[in-house]
Scaffold this motif. Structure first.
Motif, PDB file in Angstrom:
ATOM      1  N   CYS A 517       0.866  -1.035  -0.058  1.00  0.00           N
ATOM      2  CA  CYS A 517      -0.158   0.019  -0.034  1.00  0.00           C
ATOM      3  C   CYS A 517       0.980   1.216   0.042  1.00  0.00           C
ATOM      4  N   ASN A 519       0.090   3.958   1.102  1.00  0.00           N
ATOM      5  CA  ASN A 519      -0.231   4.785   2.093  1.00  0.00           C
ATOM      6  C   ASN A 519       0.282   4.134   3.587  1.00  0.00           C
ATOM      7  N   CYS A 520       0.411   3.006   3.529  1.00  0.00           N
ATOM      8  CA  CYS A 520       0.535   2.021   4.811  1.00  0.00           C
ATOM      9  C   CYS A 520       1.496   1.246   4.683  1.00  0.00           C
ATOM     10  N   CYS A 535      -6.185  -2.344   0.491  1.00  0.00           N
ATOM     11  CA  CYS A 535      -5.565  -2.039   2.010  1.00  0.00           C
ATOM     12  C   CYS A 535      -6.726  -2.351   2.847  1.00  0.00           C
ATOM     13  N   CYS A 538      -6.649   1.594   5.036  1.00  0.00           N
ATOM     14  CA  CYS A 538      -6.823   2.755   4.232  1.00  0.00           C
ATOM     15  C   CYS A 538      -8.015   2.774   3.124  1.00  0.00           C
ATOM     16  N   TYR A 540      -7.372   1.744   0.283  1.00  0.00           N
ATOM     17  CA  TYR A 540      -6.898   2.126  -1.016  1.00  0.00           C
ATOM     18  C   TYR A 540      -7.110   0.838  -1.894  1.00  0.00           C
TER      19      TYR A 540
HETATM   20 ZN    ZN Z   1      -3.466   1.611   3.207  1.00  0.00          ZN
END
Ligand code: ZN
Ligand code: ADP
Length: 807
Positions: A517, A519-520, A535, A538, A540
């Protein structure tokens, strides 16, 4: 009359603020009300927490006036205020924000920056010659008339900025001013038509007579119902009203609840002698009208709920009130109807599954004293009763009692505190009590009560552990055979796996690529249904690629299993039976989880596959087999509570089997067949588990032998977050050196286990201490020093107090 009011604003600020009380509010303003107050260049909602004769020393000059009084009566009484102050202190969280957490959502007004064009601005548009971006922005403002600054920044991301808009303001082209958004929830009123009786001398027209006859029969009906029944009835009603034959009134009504009970009768049984023995103890506590804490350790199906009901009856008879907390997922029509059958409409529900308006209405019923019992998930601990006699926490070990965002409170701990503050009885119940509660009981802080047997001597299920090291595929021979047998006997089965999706992650065996991911710091989970990679933190999501995007290899492979894959496998093995799945993916629509449970109850599902959603809730007599596809998921979680959590989960899952007259069976698959969490769960041996686990905690000085507070820094910039984390470490060490914090040990700072989450970088530092007061003192000093450092740096401090609460 008081001149000054102290206000806790609903903003992340520890300080409270003082305001002058305008003349016109002096007679009506009281502690516990909502006010709108000026704050910098905005207006915010705050809660009045004290009234004073004079301003505190030193700030006489600057005081501003309260802008508006939002309530006619206090929303919080002094008792609740005391409770909120305690929470604010203990969790190091601003008082105004704590109160906001405790009140139903939607009561919070906030001012927004609102933009409009000035005369000059409008003229600049007609004159022309603006640069194209400015022109587009001005046109948009003109089109809207008034628009919030926030919205403009959203409409034109990257094309305009706060400072740009303010520059236009300075040039006299736009107005920017604070205005209040009025989005709060209000009581719902409905018009009613009432029959007045008496006669009328002259004959009345046929239509009116029809309406009148109907009303005479009904006495009173909602206006809307009349409209449905008679075409164009409003004229007739008006004439009848003019003749004094009917009256129209408006009354507050309660919005319909979206969770309904099943309206089944649950006869009040004769208590068993075990139940009787326990109830006698609890009644002593209730009659003492003193703080009386009990921990009921009772296996699943041992009749705990019946004891709760009896205890509540006694408290209501005393004229006091009851709060019942249940885990989020357990609030089912079945449980609800058991309570409704006993207490009728004398029951309010507080639950995040309800709509804003519904929740507000339920809250008001409690606040106005119209009901005496409140039941709900963790937020029900804030039920605004004035005279609480008992607080019950069912499945007290359940992790859903901890709120993991914003105010990180633990509802069970708050139940202890509230019961203590108001001298109430406290009942914690569980088949697998949390280590901290059982420890409290061992120390004599809680009175321990046992219910060792299921009702009517129904046996606990037989549990078998299968070592997966010798097996191939997802399901062991043993599990498959048990399913087969259960199907032949026309019984139902549950299969539990604590991970949703199809494959845990996707791997290219040729180049080793996995999909992360952005973002994570986690890998993306493969979902077969929409062929996506998602994900779970989040949300995604991207379409799953066919070939490896790096080396173009054709052999992308799914690793690790999820519920979706498990469901597919079971359908393949048993094509003729009805298999369903219950996890977050299949229950995203409102009430879909209740519908699945209904189908299970009515026998329309043979095998239900699911995550921990299937662990709690109903009592299904025809479910006689439970399989645990993998006990290792929770065991390998990086947390010192993973063994405890695994034991609890396995015991709870196993407890679903054989609730009826037939013997239940459980199969647990694992790669760790010798782990004590698994062995003790197999033997239904909570005390044995406790004794092993508590030794481990003692040796490593983990809770309950210490207290933990985690300080987490969360920021947009990786570098700055790290720099600030190092600063946090220095502040911590220097506090220790100067003797602030005897017996406190600091671990870290280090990158958090999930170092990046929803696009934010996370670092943490853990403080461990023996004495709660010292640890909290240390935390306050650290937070104060650190807040000054991180101010304006785009990094936030998030404090998480571990839920170990020893009285
Ligand atoms: Zn994420
Ligand atoms: P727990 O809350 O411990 O899981 P419950 O209170 O739900 O247990 O009881 C399990 C089952 O036994 C329920 O179906 C309940 O109606 C029934 N039950 C409880 N107490 C009695 C009793 N004294 N006599 C007969 N049945 C009972």
């Amino acid at each position: 009359m008081k001149e000054i009011v102290e206000v806790a604003v609903g903003l992340p600020l520890y300080k409270t603020f003082h305001y002058r009380i305008p003349e016109k509010m002096k007679s009506s303003l009281q502690v516990g009300m909502r006010v709108l107050v000026p704050f910098k260049d905005r207006k915010v909602t705050g809660f009045t927490i004290d009234l004073l004769d004079q301003p505190p020393k030193g700030i006489e000059e600057k005081l501003r006036e309260v802008d508006n009084l939002l309530d006619g009566a206090p929303l919080i009484d002094l008792q609740m205020l005391r409770f909120y102050r305690w929470i604010s202190d203990y969790y190091l969280y601003p008082l105004g924000e704590v109160v906001k957490t405790g009140l139903p959502p939607g009561l919070h007004l906030k001012s927004e920056m609102i933009l409009s064009l000035t005369q000059d601005g409008i003229e600049s548009l007609t004159k022309g010659g603006l640069d194209p971006i400015q022109e587009r922005i001005f046109r948009e403002i003109e089109r809207c008339g008034k628009v919030t600054l926030k919205k403009m920044l959203k409409i034109f991301p990257g094309e305009t900025s706060r400072s740009q808009l303010f520059a236009w303001k300075r040039k006299g082209l736009v107005n920017i001013a604070a205005g209040v958004e009025g989005k709060d929830v209000r009581p719902k009123f409905e018009k009613f038509v009432q029959y007045c009786g008496g006669g009328f001398a002259k004959p009345i027209p046929r239509k009116q007579a029809e309406v009148l006859n109907w009303l005479e029969e009904k006495g009173e009906v909602p206006y809307s119902e009349l409209g449905r029944r008679f075409k164009s009835s409003s004229k007739a009603v008006q004439s009848l009203q003019a003749k004094g034959l009917v009256t129209i009134c408006s009354r507050e009504v309660c919005r319909d609840l979206s969770i309904r009970s099943e309206l089944k009768a649950y006869p009040r049984p004769e208590l068993t002698s075990d139940q009787e023995g326990i109830l006698v103890e609890i009644l002593k506590g209730i009659h003492s009208r003193r703080f009386s804490p009990f921990l009921i350790h009772g296996v699943t199906g041992s009749g705990k709920t019946e004891i709760y009901l009896r205890a509540i009856e006694e408290v209501l008879a005393q004229g006091r009130e009851a709060i019942v907390l249940v885990p989020e997922i357990s609030l089912t029509p079945q449980l609800l109807s058991r309570f409704e059958d006993r207490f009728g409409k004398n029951l309010a529900l507080l639950h995040s599954g309800l709509g804003k308006g519904e929740r507000y209405d339920q809250w008001r019923k409690i606040w106005k004293g119209e009901v005496k019992t409140a039941m709900g998930a963790r937020s029900a601990i804030f039920a605004p009763f004035k005279n609480v006699g008992i607080i019950i926490v069912d499945e007290e070990h359940d992790p859903s009692y901890k709120q993991e965002e914003k105010l990180k409170y633990h509802a069970r701990d708050l139940a202890v505190v509230r019961a203590k503050q108001v001298e109430a009885t406290l009942l914690l119940g569980s088949a697998t009590p949390s280590l901290e509660s059982f420890y409290n009981a061992e120390k004599g802080k809680f009175h321990l009560l046992h219910l060792p047997e299921r009702i009517e001597g129904r046996p606990l299920p037989r549990v078998e552990v299968v070592d997966m090291k010798g097996e191939e595929g997802l399901l062991s021979g043993k599990l498959k055979a048990s399913l087969q047998k259960n199907i032949e006997e026309k019984k139902q089965s549950l299969i539990f796996l604590n991970r949703r999706g199809f494959a845990n992650f996707i791997l290219c065996p040729e180049c080793g690529l996995t999909f992360k991911c952005p973002n994570c710091s986690v890998t993306l989970t493969y979902h077969l249904r929409d062929r996506s990679l998602q994900c779970h933190y989040c949300d995604y999501r991207i379409p799953a690629p066919g070939d490896c995007p790096k080396c173009e290899g054709h052999r992308l492979r799914g690793m690790g299993i999820g519920t979706e894959r498990l469901e597919q496998e079971i359908k393949r093995l048993f094509p003729d039976i009805r298999v369903e799945r219950m996890d977050r993916d299949t229950t995203s629509r409102k009430h879909s989880h209740l519908q699945i449970l209904k189908r299970l109850e009515s026998g329309n599902i043979d095998i239900l596959v699911g995550t921990q959603m299937i662990v709690k809730g109903h009592d299904f007599p025809n479910v006689t087999f439970v399989g645990v596809a993998s006990a290792d998921t929770s065991l390998s979680f990086p947390d010192f509570r993973s063994s405890e959590r695994t034991f609890q989960l396995l015991t709870q899952v196993a407890g679903r089997a054989g609730r009826g007259k037939t013997f239940g069976e459980v199969v647990i698959q694992t790669f760790n067949p010798d782990h004590y969490s698994i062995l003790k769960a197999k033997d239904h041996d909570f005390v044995g588990f406790y004794q092993e686990e508590i030794q481990f905690r003692r040796a490593l000085e983990y809770p309950p032998f210490s207290r933990l507070i985690n300080f987490r820094l969360v920021g947009n910039s990786e570098k700055r977050t790290k720099v600030m984390a190092e600063e946090m470490g220095r502040i911590g060490q220097s506090l220790l050196k100067r003797g602030h914090g005897k017996g406190i040990e600091i671990l870290g700072p280090s990158a958090a286990p999930f170092a990046k989450m929803r696009g934010k970088y996370r670092w943490q530092m853990l403080a461990k201490g023996k004495r709660s007061q010292l640890l909290h003192q240390f935390a306050r000093e650290l937070a104060a020093k650190l807040e000054a450092q991180i101010k304006g740096k785009g990094v936030n401090l998030d404090i998480d107090v571990d839920p170990v609460f020893i009285l």
